[in-house]
Design a protein around this motif. Structure first.
Motif, PDB file in Angstrom:
ATOM      1  N   LEU A 145       0.831  -1.192   0.000  1.00 56.05           N
ATOM      2  CA  LEU A 145       0.000   0.000   0.000  1.00 56.05           C
ATOM      3  C   LEU A 145       0.872   1.252   0.000  1.00 56.05           C
ATOM      4  CD1 LEU A 145      -2.759   1.391   0.274  1.00 56.05           C
ATOM      5  CD2 LEU A 145      -2.598   1.016   2.747  1.00 56.05           C
ATOM      6  N   ALA A 146       1.946   1.237   0.769  1.00 53.36           N
ATOM      7  CA  ALA A 146       2.865   2.381   0.803  1.00 53.36           C
ATOM      8  C   ALA A 146       3.494   2.630  -0.568  1.00 53.36           C
ATOM      9  CB  ALA A 146       3.957   2.141   1.847  1.00 53.36           C
ATOM     10  N   ASP A 147       3.851   1.562  -1.270  1.00 48.31           N
ATOM     11  CA  ASP A 147       4.417   1.707  -2.618  1.00 48.31           C
ATOM     12  C   ASP A 147       3.421   2.368  -3.564  1.00 48.31           C
ATOM     13  OD1 ASP A 147       6.805   0.380  -1.890  1.00 48.31           O
ATOM     14  OD2 ASP A 147       5.933  -1.585  -2.373  1.00 48.31           O
ATOM     15  N   VAL A 148       2.166   1.939  -3.489  1.00 46.49           N
ATOM     16  CA  VAL A 148       1.122   2.480  -4.355  1.00 46.49           C
ATOM     17  C   VAL A 148       0.927   3.971  -4.093  1.00 46.49           C
ATOM     18  CG1 VAL A 148      -1.371   2.452  -4.797  1.00 46.49           C
ATOM     19  CG2 VAL A 148      -0.083   0.302  -4.685  1.00 46.49           C
ATOM     20  N   CYS A 149       0.803   4.339  -2.826  1.00 44.58           N
ATOM     21  CA  CYS A 149       0.593   5.750  -2.481  1.00 44.58           C
ATOM     22  C   CYS A 149       1.783   6.606  -2.894  1.00 44.58           C
ATOM     23  CB  CYS A 149       0.328   5.885  -0.982  1.00 44.58           C
ATOM     24  SG  CYS A 149      -1.227   5.126  -0.438  1.00 44.58           S
ATOM     25  N   SER A 150       2.984   6.097  -2.699  1.00 49.40           N
ATOM     26  CA  SER A 150       4.186   6.834  -3.092  1.00 49.40           C
ATOM     27  C   SER A 150       4.237   7.057  -4.592  1.00 49.40           C
ATOM     28  CB  SER A 150       5.447   6.082  -2.640  1.00 49.40           C
ATOM     29  OG  SER A 150       5.530   6.052  -1.232  1.00 49.40           O
ATOM     30  N   ALA A 151       3.896   6.023  -5.375  1.00 50.29           N
ATOM     31  CA  ALA A 151       3.902   6.142  -6.833  1.00 50.29           C
ATOM     32  C   ALA A 151       2.855   7.156  -7.295  1.00 50.29           C
ATOM     33  CB  ALA A 151       3.646   4.786  -7.470  1.00 50.29           C
ATOM     34  N   ALA A 152       1.683   7.132  -6.675  1.00 55.60           N
ATOM     35  CA  ALA A 152       0.644   8.096  -7.030  1.00 55.60           C
ATOM     36  C   ALA A 152       1.099   9.519  -6.729  1.00 55.60           C
ATOM     37  CB  ALA A 152      -0.643   7.779  -6.280  1.00 55.60           C
ATOM     38  N   ALA A 153       1.667   9.726  -5.552  1.00 55.24           N
ATOM     39  CA  ALA A 153       2.116  11.061  -5.161  1.00 55.24           C
ATOM     40  C   ALA A 153       3.229  11.570  -6.072  1.00 55.24           C
ATOM     41  CB  ALA A 153       2.602  11.048  -3.713  1.00 55.24           C
ATOM     42  N   LEU A 154       4.131  10.693  -6.457  1.00 49.10           N
ATOM     43  CA  LEU A 154       5.254  11.099  -7.309  1.00 49.10           C
ATOM     44  C   LEU A 154       4.779  11.541  -8.688  1.00 49.10           C
ATOM     45  CD1 LEU A 154       8.426  11.154  -7.515  1.00 49.10           C
ATOM     46  CD2 LEU A 154       8.193   8.957  -8.692  1.00 49.10           C
ATOM     47  N   THR A 155       3.787  10.864  -9.226  1.00 50.72           N
ATOM     48  CA  THR A 155       3.374  11.132 -10.601  1.00 50.72           C
ATOM     49  C   THR A 155       2.321  12.233 -10.727  1.00 50.72           C
ATOM     50  OG1 THR A 155       1.807   9.282 -10.427  1.00 50.72           O
ATOM     51  CG2 THR A 155       3.945   8.827 -11.442  1.00 50.72           C
ATOM     52  N   LEU A 156       1.619  12.554  -9.644  1.00 52.22           N
ATOM     53  CA  LEU A 156       0.579  13.566  -9.711  1.00 52.22           C
ATOM     54  C   LEU A 156       1.145  14.983  -9.703  1.00 52.22           C
ATOM     55  CD1 LEU A 156      -2.174  12.216  -7.287  1.00 52.22           C
ATOM     56  CD2 LEU A 156      -2.480  12.697  -9.726  1.00 52.22           C
TER      57      LEU A 156
END
Length: 240
Positions: A145-156
């Protein structure tokens, strides 16, 4: 691997799926519908954990968005998604990338997306067979879940919106991980199989750098009787 082509009953779109693998379910349909209001013609959209591309395909079918990307780790699954893009003749505005969201910095997407969606693995416990496609889709074997949230934050982009479907029993973890990466939960809707049952899904919207305020929307009830959808679910599934 045995494949089939399913009709999405949405503007003539179809999807290629593996009959022995993990096929899409209602959670993907509800996620696409939840994100719909933020996906306009000029939006840049990224779908993480894209699987066979169901969420990008539904959003392509329902919107005029011209820039849609799906990111999928498993090569054979990404290949099916790419062939679905071609099957629907959407190469001009859709693409599928085979890659690891944990290494998303290497893909050059930093702060480039208006909308990110994700139907991630829900379970953080269980077996650890990293070659099982169903297991990878359901369990946090290859990403957390942490990986998913980090990837979303990085790309937004700043004020970009992240949409996710998950399980209510992970809500504390979800809010914690979102806030760690400056994704502020803004809307939440619980999904119930029946009016008197416990919730089994949650739809979430978070905004990158958003102010603190969470709106809890009215419940979404799936069935009004055994195998009979509510009117709202029928509207969501309606042919476009």
């Amino acid at each position: 691997m045995a494949e089939r082509i399913d009709d999405l009953q949405c503007n003539g779109y179809k999807i290629i799926q593996d009959t022995d693998g993990f096929c899409f379910g209602m959670d993907a349909v509800l996620l696409a519908n939840y994100a719909l209001q933020s996906v306009n013609e000029d939006a840049k959209l990224l779908d993480l954990c894209s699987g066979t591309g169901i969420v990008p395909l539904l959003l392509a079918a329902k919107t005029g968005c011209k820039d849609i990307t799906g990111l999928e780790l498993q090569k054979d699954v990404a290949d099916m998604a790419e062939r679905s893009v071609k099957l629907n003749k959407q190469e001009g505005r859709m693409k599928i990338i085979q890659g690891d969201l944990r290494e998303i910095r290497k893909l050059g997407m930093n702060s480039s997306m208006n909308v990110v969606t994700c139907n991630p693995p829900y379970m953080n416990a269980g077996l650890r067979n990293t070659t099982d496609r169903k297991l990878i889709s359901r369990h946090e074997v290859m990403c957390t879940l942490a990986d998913v949230c980090s990837a979303a934050a990085l790309t937004l982009k700043s004020n970009g919106r992240f949409y996710m479907v998950h399980r209510p029993n992970r809500l504390v973890d979800i809010f914690n991980e979102l806030r760690k990466v400056q994704l502020e939960p803004k809307r939440m809707r619980l999904v119930y199989p029946y009016e008197n049952s416990e919730a089994n899904m949650v739809l979430l919207e978070a905004v990158k750098g958003g102010k603190t305020q969470l709106i809890v929307e009215k419940p979404l009830i799936v069935y009004k009787d055994k195998n009979i959808y509510t009117d709202e679910i029928l509207r969501i599934y309606a042919v476009y």
